[in-house]
Motif scaffolding. Structure first.
Motif, mmCIF file in Angstrom:
data_model
loop_
_atom_site.group_PDB
_atom_site.id
_atom_site.type_symbol
_atom_site.label_atom_id
_atom_site.label_comp_id
_atom_site.label_asym_id
_atom_site.label_seq_id
_atom_site.Cartn_x
_atom_site.Cartn_y
_atom_site.Cartn_z
ATOM 1 N N GLY A 82 -26.569 74.500 -21.513
ATOM 2 C CA GLY A 82 -27.871 75.137 -21.614
ATOM 3 C C GLY A 82 -28.855 74.586 -20.616
ATOM 4 O O GLY A 82 -28.643 73.534 -20.018
ATOM 5 N N GLY A 83 -29.923 75.333 -20.434
ATOM 6 C CA GLY A 83 -30.982 74.920 -19.533
ATOM 7 C C GLY A 83 -32.014 76.018 -19.398
ATOM 8 O O GLY A 83 -31.862 77.107 -19.954
ATOM 9 N N GLU A 84 -33.054 75.721 -18.636
ATOM 10 C CA GLU A 84 -34.086 76.724 -18.410
ATOM 11 C C GLU A 84 -33.584 77.743 -17.394
ATOM 12 O O GLU A 84 -33.006 77.388 -16.375
ATOM 13 N N VAL A 85 -33.818 79.022 -17.702
ATOM 14 C CA VAL A 85 -33.367 80.108 -16.831
ATOM 15 C C VAL A 85 -34.567 80.839 -16.243
ATOM 16 O O VAL A 85 -35.663 80.824 -16.803
ATOM 17 N N GLU A 86 -34.317 81.469 -15.109
ATOM 18 C CA GLU A 86 -35.361 82.287 -14.479
ATOM 19 C C GLU A 86 -35.444 83.617 -15.202
ATOM 20 O O GLU A 86 -34.495 84.056 -15.857
ATOM 21 N N ALA A 87 -36.575 84.272 -15.094
ATOM 22 C CA ALA A 87 -36.762 85.579 -15.725
ATOM 23 C C ALA A 87 -35.880 86.606 -15.031
ATOM 24 O O ALA A 87 -35.610 86.507 -13.842
ATOM 25 N N GLY A 88 -35.429 87.588 -15.768
ATOM 26 C CA GLY A 88 -34.615 88.654 -15.199
ATOM 27 C C GLY A 88 -33.373 88.915 -16.022
ATOM 28 O O GLY A 88 -33.115 88.244 -17.023
ATOM 29 N N GLU A 89 -32.611 89.885 -15.587
ATOM 30 C CA GLU A 89 -31.406 90.293 -16.308
ATOM 31 C C GLU A 89 -30.255 89.303 -16.121
ATOM 32 O O GLU A 89 -29.471 89.079 -17.026
ATOM 33 N N GLU A 90 -30.115 88.742 -14.924
ATOM 34 C CA GLU A 90 -29.016 87.829 -14.646
ATOM 35 C C GLU A 90 -29.341 86.427 -15.140
ATOM 36 O O GLU A 90 -30.502 86.030 -15.207
#
Length: 82
Positions: free
Chosen positions: A19-27
């Motif tokens: 886990g971790g912080e993800v960028e905004a968006g579909e992917e």
């Protein structure tokens, strides 16, 4: 018991929780690969799911934090249908 009989071996279905912080968006794109947390390696889906759920609930207030269960057994043995 004769030597002909084999004791069935329970199949190990490896799962990884990350886990971790993800960028905004579909992917799914992690913001910082160096900060991705390797939660653990588990012998079956049930224990991996429990670990995933625990970590996800701990970070419920951070909408950018996501945890995933990776089915390693499918990558290691793609011909396996289970």
């Amino acid at each position: 018991m004769s030597k002909d009989k084999k004791i069935p071996v329970k199949k190990q279905l490896l799962h990884l929780v990350v886990g971790g912080e993800v960028e905004a968006g579909e992917e799914i794109v992690f913001k910082d690969l160096n900060a991705v947390e390797l939660v653990g390696l588990y012998p079956n889906y049930a224990t991996a799911h429990a670990a995933w759920k625990h970590k996800a609930q701990m970070t419920v207030d951070n909408a950018e934090m996501r945890y995933f269960v990776v089915h390693l057994h499918r990558l290691l043995n793609p011909e396996d249908d289970e």
